[in-house]
Design a protein around this motif. Structure first.
Motif, PDB file in Angstrom:
ATOM      1  N   THR A   1     -11.614  -5.268  46.664  1.00 38.96           N
ATOM      2  CA  THR A   1     -13.201  -5.433  46.443  1.00 38.96           C
ATOM      3  C   THR A   1     -13.233  -6.720  45.521  1.00 38.96           C
ATOM      4  OG1 THR A   1     -13.832  -3.205  46.446  1.00 38.96           O
ATOM      5  CG2 THR A   1     -15.296  -4.857  45.305  1.00 38.96           C
TER       6      THR A   1
ATOM      7  N   GLY B   1     -15.556  -9.250  43.152  1.00 40.25           N
ATOM      8  CA  GLY B   1     -16.538  -9.180  42.149  1.00 40.25           C
ATOM      9  C   GLY B   1     -16.665 -10.252  41.104  1.00 40.25           C
TER      10      GLY B   1
ATOM     11  N   ARG C   1     -18.391  -1.954  36.471  1.00 40.16           N
ATOM     12  CA  ARG C   1     -19.205  -1.744  37.708  1.00 40.16           C
ATOM     13  C   ARG C   1     -18.336  -1.062  38.749  1.00 40.16           C
ATOM     14  NH1 ARG C   1     -24.266  -1.792  38.153  1.00 40.16           N
ATOM     15  NH2 ARG C   1     -24.487  -3.911  37.381  1.00 40.16           N
ATOM     16  N   TYR C   2     -17.186  -1.325  38.936  1.00 37.77           N
ATOM     17  CA  TYR C   2     -16.251  -0.779  40.063  1.00 37.77           C
ATOM     18  C   TYR C   2     -16.116   0.764  39.946  1.00 37.77           C
ATOM     19  CZ  TYR C   2     -12.544   0.110  43.348  1.00 37.77           C
ATOM     20  OH  TYR C   2     -11.513   0.403  44.352  1.00 37.77           O
TER      21      TYR C   2
ATOM     22  N   THR D   1     -18.126   2.725  38.597  1.00 37.80           N
ATOM     23  CA  THR D   1     -19.330   3.522  38.521  1.00 37.80           C
ATOM     24  C   THR D   1     -19.636   3.572  40.158  1.00 37.80           C
ATOM     25  OG1 THR D   1     -20.802   1.675  38.310  1.00 37.80           O
ATOM     26  CG2 THR D   1     -20.165   3.004  36.386  1.00 37.80           C
ATOM     27  N   GLU D   2     -19.567   2.391  40.800  1.00 31.85           N
ATOM     28  CA  GLU D   2     -20.074   2.169  42.327  1.00 31.85           C
ATOM     29  C   GLU D   2     -18.898   2.981  43.255  1.00 31.85           C
ATOM     30  OE1 GLU D   2     -22.551   0.746  43.618  1.00 31.85           O
ATOM     31  OE2 GLU D   2     -23.536   0.372  41.454  1.00 31.85           O
ATOM     32  N   SER D   3     -17.567   3.317  42.735  1.00 34.41           N
ATOM     33  CA  SER D   3     -16.737   4.036  43.540  1.00 34.41           C
ATOM     34  C   SER D   3     -16.561   5.488  42.897  1.00 34.41           C
ATOM     35  CB  SER D   3     -15.218   3.379  43.023  1.00 34.41           C
ATOM     36  OG  SER D   3     -15.092   2.005  43.390  1.00 34.41           O
TER      37      SER D   3
ATOM     38  N   GLU E   1     -18.361   7.693  35.004  1.00 34.32           N
ATOM     39  CA  GLU E   1     -19.990   7.615  34.878  1.00 34.32           C
ATOM     40  C   GLU E   1     -19.794   6.586  33.652  1.00 34.32           C
ATOM     41  OE1 GLU E   1     -22.734   8.351  36.577  1.00 34.32           O
ATOM     42  OE2 GLU E   1     -21.570   9.628  38.021  1.00 34.32           O
TER      43      GLU E   1
ATOM     44  N   ARG F   1     -23.969   0.901  29.514  1.00 38.08           N
ATOM     45  CA  ARG F   1     -24.796   0.162  30.188  1.00 38.08           C
ATOM     46  C   ARG F   1     -25.765  -0.665  29.390  1.00 38.08           C
ATOM     47  NH1 ARG F   1     -25.209   0.644  35.971  1.00 38.08           N
ATOM     48  NH2 ARG F   1     -24.004   2.871  36.624  1.00 38.08           N
TER      49      ARG F   1
ATOM     50  N   LEU G   1     -20.724  -6.888  42.390  1.00 38.20           N
ATOM     51  CA  LEU G   1     -19.439  -6.664  43.502  1.00 38.20           C
ATOM     52  C   LEU G   1     -20.229  -7.265  44.700  1.00 38.20           C
ATOM     53  CD1 LEU G   1     -18.731  -2.820  42.914  1.00 38.20           C
ATOM     54  CD2 LEU G   1     -17.470  -4.861  41.769  1.00 38.20           C
TER      55      LEU G   1
ATOM     56  N   THR H   1     -16.068  -6.020  50.095  1.00 40.03           N
ATOM     57  CA  THR H   1     -14.846  -5.239  50.399  1.00 40.03           C
ATOM     58  C   THR H   1     -14.021  -5.584  51.557  1.00 40.03           C
ATOM     59  OG1 THR H   1     -15.559  -3.568  49.081  1.00 40.03           O
ATOM     60  CG2 THR H   1     -13.570  -2.903  50.167  1.00 40.03           C
TER      61      THR H   1
END
Length: 288
Positions: A8, A10, A93-94, A96-98, A102, A121, A279, A282
């Motif tokens: 990915t 970013g 970020r990766y 959380t997005e993946s 958390e 955050r 991000l 990919t």
């Protein structure tokens, strides 16, 4: 046959990274492979590489504490680095997005070679507690290509080494030739990132300090942004400003704007860095 892996891409304020998920630590990326992936002409192109690996899968002593995930950060030339302020926000970020972790207002711990860092955050991005810092007033002299004389630098360590030089105005900053690595005298054993800074006029606006910065990162070259360098630059200007310096700063870099603030953590003061993390895409790539 070459192994094909998923990656990915970013960035944080233009400081960009190749991200590779390797939870069980199965990949053994050589410096040459990292450099090939980060090459902007023949590879994916990036300022560095972030390998996402469980802390338990790292060699004993590399990381510790209560962090499940370790940020294995490599510079674009393949060399190891202790820490990356923009990189750790992109790493968060990766995660959380993946769906690997958390991260909320209470934060999560991410392990690095500079120790475990707490990331929370912050608006549309993330804020990382970089921890305590140290100042070396006997920092090296710095010579940039085109300068007739070297200028004094202030050493700031925020988990990785920096040398900060103040410039008189925006024209000096904009006219810098950073296509060549600045010369440090004496050269630190582990090298250092070099930040060139111009304070705003006035320096403090509505209680917030403002500065502009360009940076030459060891193992990379000039980048659009350097998170730990932004923190180091703000800390250096605050050091020069003295006791009346604000605790909150906004730092403009070619890739955008980042926030820096200092807070009390028991008997120590910590520096925190905040900003966006994006991000972008990919894909798959064959390892050479």
């Amino acid at each position: 046959m070459a192994e094909t892996i998923t990656f990915t891409k970013g960035h944080g304020t233009g400081n960009d990274f190749v991200i590779i998920a390797d939870p069980d630590g199965a990949l053994d990326l050589s410096p040459a492979q990292v450099a090939a992936l980060c090459d902007r002409h023949t590879g994916i192109g990036a300022d560095g590489l972030l390998r996402v690996v469980r802390t338990a899968a790292m060699p004993e002593g590399t990381a510790g504490g209560d962090a499940e995930w370790f940020m294995d950060y490599r510079n674009a030339d393949g060399s190891l680095a202790e820490m990356c302020g923009n990189g750790i926000r992109v790493f968060a970020r990766y995660l959380t997005e993946s769906g690997l972790a958390e991260i909320d207002a209470d934060g999560a711990r991410i392990a690095t070679r500079a120790g475990a860092k707490t990331v929370t955050r912050a608006g549309t991005g993330f804020e990382v507690d970089l921890g305590a810092w140290s100042v070396d007033e006997d920092g090296p002299l710095v010579r940039v290509r085109g300068w007739n004389v070297a200028r004094p630098g202030l050493g700031i360590d925020v988990g990785n080494p920096h040398v900060v030089v103040v410039l008189p105005d925006d024209d000096d900053l904009d006219g810098l030739d950073l296509t060549w690595r600045p010369i440090l005298d004496p050269e630190p054993a582990a090298g250092a990132n070099v930040e060139l800074v111009v304070p705003a006029e006035p320096l403090v606006q509505n209680g917030v300090g403002r500065i502009r910065m360009r940076v030459f990162e060891r193992g990379v070259g000039e980048t659009l942004s350097c998170g730990t360098g932004v923190a180091a630059a703000a800390l250096a200007v605050a050091h020069w400003a003295g006791e009346g310096a604000p605790a909150e700063w906004r730092v403009d870099v070619p890739g955008g704007t980042l926030g820096v603030r200092t807070v009390a953590r028991g008997a120590a003061r910590h520096v925190l860095l905040s900003g966006p993390a994006v991000l972008t895409f990919t894909g798959q790539v064959a390892l050479a």
